[in-house]
Design a protein around this motif. Structure first.
Motif, PDB file in Angstrom:
ATOM      1  N   ASN A 241      29.501  29.886  44.970  1.00  0.00           N
ATOM      2  CA  ASN A 241      29.517  30.799  43.822  1.00  0.00           C
ATOM      3  C   ASN A 241      28.376  31.828  43.889  1.00  0.00           C
ATOM      4  O   ASN A 241      27.515  31.889  42.998  1.00  0.00           O
ATOM      5  CB  ASN A 241      29.416  29.998  42.520  1.00  0.00           C
ATOM      6  N   PRO A 242      28.374  32.685  44.929  1.00  0.00           N
ATOM      7  CA  PRO A 242      27.262  33.634  45.111  1.00  0.00           C
ATOM      8  C   PRO A 242      27.146  34.670  43.999  1.00  0.00           C
ATOM      9  O   PRO A 242      26.069  35.235  43.805  1.00  0.00           O
ATOM     10  CB  PRO A 242      27.585  34.299  46.454  1.00  0.00           C
ATOM     11  N   LEU A 243      28.220  34.933  43.249  1.00  0.00           N
ATOM     12  CA  LEU A 243      28.156  35.917  42.175  1.00  0.00           C
ATOM     13  C   LEU A 243      27.891  35.271  40.821  1.00  0.00           C
ATOM     14  O   LEU A 243      27.921  35.943  39.790  1.00  0.00           O
ATOM     15  CB  LEU A 243      29.453  36.740  42.111  1.00  0.00           C
ATOM     16  N   ASN A 244      27.660  33.973  40.821  1.00  0.00           N
ATOM     17  CA  ASN A 244      27.291  33.247  39.598  1.00  0.00           C
ATOM     18  C   ASN A 244      28.305  33.420  38.469  1.00  0.00           C
ATOM     19  O   ASN A 244      27.951  33.643  37.308  1.00  0.00           O
ATOM     20  CB  ASN A 244      25.904  33.688  39.114  1.00  0.00           C
ATOM     21  N   TYR A 245      29.589  33.291  38.805  1.00  0.00           N
ATOM     22  CA  TYR A 245      30.619  33.319  37.774  1.00  0.00           C
ATOM     23  C   TYR A 245      30.536  32.049  36.920  1.00  0.00           C
ATOM     24  O   TYR A 245      30.057  31.003  37.393  1.00  0.00           O
ATOM     25  CB  TYR A 245      32.004  33.410  38.398  1.00  0.00           C
ATOM     26  N   ASP A 246      31.036  32.145  35.725  1.00  0.00           N
ATOM     27  CA  ASP A 246      31.132  30.968  34.858  1.00  0.00           C
ATOM     28  C   ASP A 246      32.348  30.163  35.311  1.00  0.00           C
ATOM     29  O   ASP A 246      33.494  30.522  35.030  1.00  0.00           O
ATOM     30  CB  ASP A 246      31.289  31.406  33.401  1.00  0.00           C
ATOM     31  N   VAL A 247      32.113  29.087  36.040  1.00  0.00           N
ATOM     32  CA  VAL A 247      33.213  28.290  36.593  1.00  0.00           C
ATOM     33  C   VAL A 247      33.438  27.011  35.782  1.00  0.00           C
ATOM     34  O   VAL A 247      34.067  26.070  36.266  1.00  0.00           O
ATOM     35  CB  VAL A 247      32.918  27.942  38.066  1.00  0.00           C
ATOM     36  N   SER A 248      32.945  27.006  34.552  1.00  0.00           N
ATOM     37  CA  SER A 248      33.067  25.806  33.726  1.00  0.00           C
ATOM     38  C   SER A 248      34.522  25.472  33.426  1.00  0.00           C
ATOM     39  O   SER A 248      34.852  24.318  33.140  1.00  0.00           O
ATOM     40  CB  SER A 248      32.286  25.976  32.417  1.00  0.00           C
ATOM     41  N   GLN A 249      35.395  26.473  33.479  1.00  0.00           N
ATOM     42  CA  GLN A 249      36.812  26.238  33.202  1.00  0.00           C
ATOM     43  C   GLN A 249      37.645  26.249  34.486  1.00  0.00           C
ATOM     44  O   GLN A 249      38.872  26.362  34.438  1.00  0.00           O
ATOM     45  CB  GLN A 249      37.338  27.299  32.228  1.00  0.00           C
ATOM     46  N   ASN A 250      36.969  26.157  35.625  1.00  0.00           N
ATOM     47  CA  ASN A 250      37.650  26.125  36.934  1.00  0.00           C
ATOM     48  C   ASN A 250      38.517  27.361  37.181  1.00  0.00           C
ATOM     49  O   ASN A 250      39.569  27.277  37.826  1.00  0.00           O
ATOM     50  CB  ASN A 250      38.506  24.860  37.065  1.00  0.00           C
ATOM     51  N   SER A 251      38.089  28.492  36.662  1.00  0.00           N
ATOM     52  CA  SER A 251      38.825  29.732  36.897  1.00  0.00           C
ATOM     53  C   SER A 251      38.683  30.131  38.370  1.00  0.00           C
ATOM     54  O   SER A 251      37.565  30.166  38.901  1.00  0.00           O
ATOM     55  CB  SER A 251      38.280  30.854  36.009  1.00  0.00           C
ATOM     56  N   PRO A 252      39.804  30.453  39.045  1.00  0.00           N
ATOM     57  CA  PRO A 252      39.771  30.749  40.485  1.00  0.00           C
ATOM     58  C   PRO A 252      39.347  32.192  40.761  1.00  0.00           C
ATOM     59  O   PRO A 252      40.119  32.996  41.311  1.00  0.00           O
ATOM     60  CB  PRO A 252      41.215  30.492  40.925  1.00  0.00           C
ATOM     61  N   ILE A 258      40.492  37.865  46.016  1.00  0.00           N
ATOM     62  CA  ILE A 258      40.848  38.033  47.427  1.00  0.00           C
ATOM     63  C   ILE A 258      42.359  38.216  47.577  1.00  0.00           C
ATOM     64  O   ILE A 258      42.823  39.039  48.370  1.00  0.00           O
ATOM     65  CB  ILE A 258      40.344  36.829  48.247  1.00  0.00           C
ATOM     66  N   LYS A 259      43.142  37.472  46.811  1.00  0.00           N
ATOM     67  CA  LYS A 259      44.600  37.662  46.841  1.00  0.00           C
ATOM     68  C   LYS A 259      44.963  39.084  46.407  1.00  0.00           C
ATOM     69  O   LYS A 259      45.851  39.723  46.991  1.00  0.00           O
ATOM     70  CB  LYS A 259      45.288  36.645  45.916  1.00  0.00           C
ATOM     71  N   HIS A 260      44.290  39.576  45.364  1.00  0.00           N
ATOM     72  CA  HIS A 260      44.553  40.923  44.868  1.00  0.00           C
ATOM     73  C   HIS A 260      44.233  41.960  45.939  1.00  0.00           C
ATOM     74  O   HIS A 260      44.974  42.927  46.141  1.00  0.00           O
ATOM     75  CB  HIS A 260      43.720  41.174  43.613  1.00  0.00           C
ATOM     76  N   LEU A 261      43.147  41.747  46.665  1.00  0.00           N
ATOM     77  CA  LEU A 261      42.780  42.635  47.759  1.00  0.00           C
ATOM     78  C   LEU A 261      43.839  42.620  48.857  1.00  0.00           C
ATOM     79  O   LEU A 261      44.261  43.683  49.341  1.00  0.00           O
ATOM     80  CB  LEU A 261      41.428  42.209  48.333  1.00  0.00           C
ATOM     81  N   LEU A 262      44.271  41.431  49.274  1.00  0.00           N
ATOM     82  CA  LEU A 262      45.259  41.314  50.347  1.00  0.00           C
ATOM     83  C   LEU A 262      46.580  41.967  49.960  1.00  0.00           C
ATOM     84  O   LEU A 262      47.196  42.686  50.766  1.00  0.00           O
ATOM     85  CB  LEU A 262      45.487  39.840  50.690  1.00  0.00           C
ATOM     86  N   THR A 263      47.027  41.727  48.734  1.00  0.00           N
ATOM     87  CA  THR A 263      48.294  42.294  48.288  1.00  0.00           C
ATOM     88  C   THR A 263      48.225  43.818  48.231  1.00  0.00           C
ATOM     89  O   THR A 263      49.139  44.511  48.679  1.00  0.00           O
ATOM     90  CB  THR A 263      48.678  41.742  46.903  1.00  0.00           C
ATOM     91  N   SER A 264      47.135  44.343  47.699  1.00  0.00           N
ATOM     92  CA  SER A 264      46.978  45.797  47.608  1.00  0.00           C
ATOM     93  C   SER A 264      46.899  46.429  48.993  1.00  0.00           C
ATOM     94  O   SER A 264      47.457  47.506  49.240  1.00  0.00           O
ATOM     95  CB  SER A 264      45.721  46.147  46.809  1.00  0.00           C
TER      96      SER A 264
END
Length: 347
Positions: A241-252, A258-264
């Motif tokens: 978690n290098p960007l220090n997101y709030d992962v308390s709710q297991n949000s991916p 990364i999926k959004h980047l690949l699709t675009s």
């Protein structure tokens, strides 16, 4: 192998290339743009009819001839390496008004098809990008100078002799890793600075403001662990978690971005071209397997399409000589820079 149904239907597949039974898209017409004009191809009874967009019939050939020529071409491709010529196939292609072998490099769409959607009962013109497994793994995001990510070297004490020595390290297999390890051994640390190319930087920020930093961490993680698949790298970033997101709710967070980047990237965005967010290949992907089987990943089934890209994408190191990266650069202000290149391929 190539079969008649593949001219009539595009069959959908799961991310692991397993066929989804009874999910397919009937082909109404194939549209081609050539320098000589535009041509439409449609199946009528047992014939392929080639006509102008206005409906004027130019040629009618039994569909069995197309299948035979396709089988011969497939066998020739599988029995050759590199570029080669097949005069008989070339003669057939000229006969059917097919002269351009690939789309322009600035266009994500390789083929345009009018499909029938059995769910909506509507016919729609769709653009598809074609990826072939007949040769090497296909590129999703091409390497160029535009895809260089610039890092500052912080810490350590590097003399001009040290810089010259590190830049001269030239292992054929692990040149980039060898140079990065040499920097680490001198006490240096790579700290992300910027995406070199302003256009690519803006495209990424438009998709998601954190993408430049996320990609920089993907590149560093690949160097540190040797992992190259984006799925595994995303799992690593989720752990650290290098960007220090709030992962308390297991949000991916990382997986989603990364999926959004690949699709675009798959459907419209190119690094060196200012992107307005519009999708070019609005149909999705057609994948040609080594046995000639044609798989369809339709953008209508977006989750399945994204899973396919995410499960099969991996980072590859491009040529250092062509794209001017992996060398220590001493800037005018005395700081030291080191570039890594971002290139993505599909298995």
């Amino acid at each position: 192998m190539l079969a008649k149904e593949y001219f009539v239907n595009l069959i959908s597949y799961k991310q692991n290339l397993n066929k989804i039974q009874d999910l397919f898209y009937p082909i109404i017409m194939i549209l081609r743009q050539e320098k000589e004009g535009n041509f439409n191809y449609r199946l009528q009874d047992k014939d392929v009819v080639i006509q102008t967009p206005e409906g004027e019939e130019l040629l009618r050939i039994p569909a069995s001839v197309f299948l035979s020529e396709a089988e011969d071409l497939l066998n020739a491709i599988n029995s050759h390496d590199g570029s080669f010529a097949i005069s008989r196939i070339e003669s057939f292609m000229n006969r059917i008004y097919c002269h351009s072998l690939k789309a322009k490099s600035s266009d994500k769409t390789d083929i345009r098809i009018i499909l029938h959607d059995r769910r909506t009962k509507m016919n729609s013109e769709m653009g598809f990008s074609i990826k072939s497994q007949l040769g090497g793994n296909s590129t999703l995001l091409n390497a160029s100078k535009a895809t260089n990510f610039n890092f500052k070297i912080e810490g350590g004490n590097f003399s001009d002799e040290d810089i010259a020595r590190i830049n001269s390290l030239n292992s054929k297999r692990n040149k980039v890793i060898e140079r990065v390890n040499a920097i680490k051994n001198k006490g240096g640390v790579l700290v992300f600075d910027k995406v070199d190319n302003l256009t690519f930087r803006n495209n990424l920020i438009m998709l998601d403001g954190d993408l430049p930093v996320i990609i920089s961490n993907l590149l560093l993680e690949q160097l540190n662990t040797g992992i190259s698949t984006l799925k595994e790298l995303a799992e690593k970033l989720t752990e650290t978690n290098p960007l220090n997101y709030d992962v308390s709710q297991n949000s991916p967070f990382y997986v989603y971005k990364i999926k959004h980047l690949l699709t675009s990237t798959a459907l419209g965005m190119m690094p060196a071209k200012a992107w307005n967010g519009q999708i070019d290949a609005n149909g999705g992907y057609l994948v040609v397997k080594k046995d000639g089987e044609i798989l369809c990943y339709h953008f209508y089934d977006r989750n399945r399409f994204e899973d396919y890209l995410f499960s099969n994408a991996y980072l590859e190191r491009a040529s250092t000589s062509r794209h001017e990266y992996a060398s220590i650069i001493k800037e005018t202000d005395g700081t030291l820079s080191f570039k890594l290149n971002f290139q993505v391929r599909l298995k």
